[in-house]
Design a protein around this motif. Structure first.
Motif, PDB file in Angstrom:
ATOM      1  N   ALA A   1     -24.751 -18.114 -27.737  1.00 24.14           N
ATOM      2  CA  ALA A   1     -25.470 -19.125 -28.528  1.00 24.14           C
ATOM      3  C   ALA A   1     -25.293 -18.881 -30.020  1.00 24.14           C
ATOM      4  N   LEU A   2     -25.407 -17.630 -30.428  1.00 26.00           N
ATOM      5  CA  LEU A   2     -25.307 -17.334 -31.861  1.00 26.00           C
ATOM      6  C   LEU A   2     -23.874 -17.433 -32.376  1.00 26.00           C
ATOM      7  N   LEU A   3     -22.920 -16.925 -31.603  1.00 29.88           N
ATOM      8  CA  LEU A   3     -21.524 -17.004 -32.045  1.00 29.88           C
ATOM      9  C   LEU A   3     -20.999 -18.433 -32.027  1.00 29.88           C
ATOM     10  N   SER A   4     -21.449 -19.227 -31.061  1.00 31.76           N
ATOM     11  CA  SER A   4     -20.988 -20.617 -31.010  1.00 31.76           C
ATOM     12  C   SER A   4     -21.628 -21.466 -32.101  1.00 31.76           C
ATOM     13  N   SER A   5     -22.595 -20.930 -32.798  1.00 29.69           N
ATOM     14  CA  SER A   5     -23.245 -21.701 -33.859  1.00 29.69           C
ATOM     15  C   SER A   5     -22.309 -21.963 -35.039  1.00 29.69           C
ATOM     16  N   VAL A   6     -21.178 -21.281 -35.098  1.00 26.04           N
ATOM     17  CA  VAL A   6     -20.213 -21.570 -36.171  1.00 26.04           C
ATOM     18  C   VAL A   6     -19.259 -22.701 -35.782  1.00 26.04           C
ATOM     19  N   SER A   7     -19.164 -23.007 -34.486  1.00 26.17           N
ATOM     20  CA  SER A   7     -18.213 -24.039 -34.047  1.00 26.17           C
ATOM     21  C   SER A   7     -18.471 -25.422 -34.633  1.00 26.17           C
TER      22      SER A   7
END
Length: 133
Positions: free
Chosen positions: A87-93
């Motif tokens: 969830a946190l890493l995909s927040s940059v997508s």
């Protein structure tokens, strides 16, 4: 000792809170002139999509880690942490997919909200999956 169960009340509160906060982020983004256009998607971003994107991943993830926790508690704990990281890493997508910065910031906020709801349920709530039993 029987496996720990995630409390249904906490799940309900966290999922509802995620939907409410994600909708608030969506409407705040619209008020800030976010286009809410996501490149290369077959749908438009609207309140229904926001609510579904808040609820569906949480419920599927909870079902999977709850089911695994009874037979493979170590794997369930790892998946609980992995869910938060995803969830946190995909927040940059959204910065690559949104048509404008306001939309990207809106979507990023939504990713973080769902990640925090996931953490509240699986990692930090009563009977958290990170606890040994």
């Amino acid at each position: 000792m029987p496996p720990r169960r995630l409390p249904a009340g906490l799940i309900a509160v966290a999922v509802i809170a995620a939907v409410i906060l994600d909708l608030a982020a969506y409407w705040t983004g619209q008020a800030a002139d976010a286009s809410t256009v996501i490149k290369n998607t077959p749908y438009d971003l609207n309140a229904g999509v926001v609510a579904a994107a808040s609820v569906i991943p949480l419920l599927i993830g909870i079902a999977v880690v709850s089911w695994l926790h009874s037979s493979r508690p170590v794997l369930a704990r790892r998946l609980a942490w992995t869910g938060l990281l995803v969830a946190l890493l995909s927040s940059v997508s959204p910065f690559a997919m949104a048509q404008d910065t306001a939309t990207a910031l809106t979507l990023t906020t939504m990713h973080v909200i769902v990640g925090l709801a996931w953490a509240a349920i699986t990692l930090f709530g009563p009977n958290a999956l990170t606890e040994q039993h």
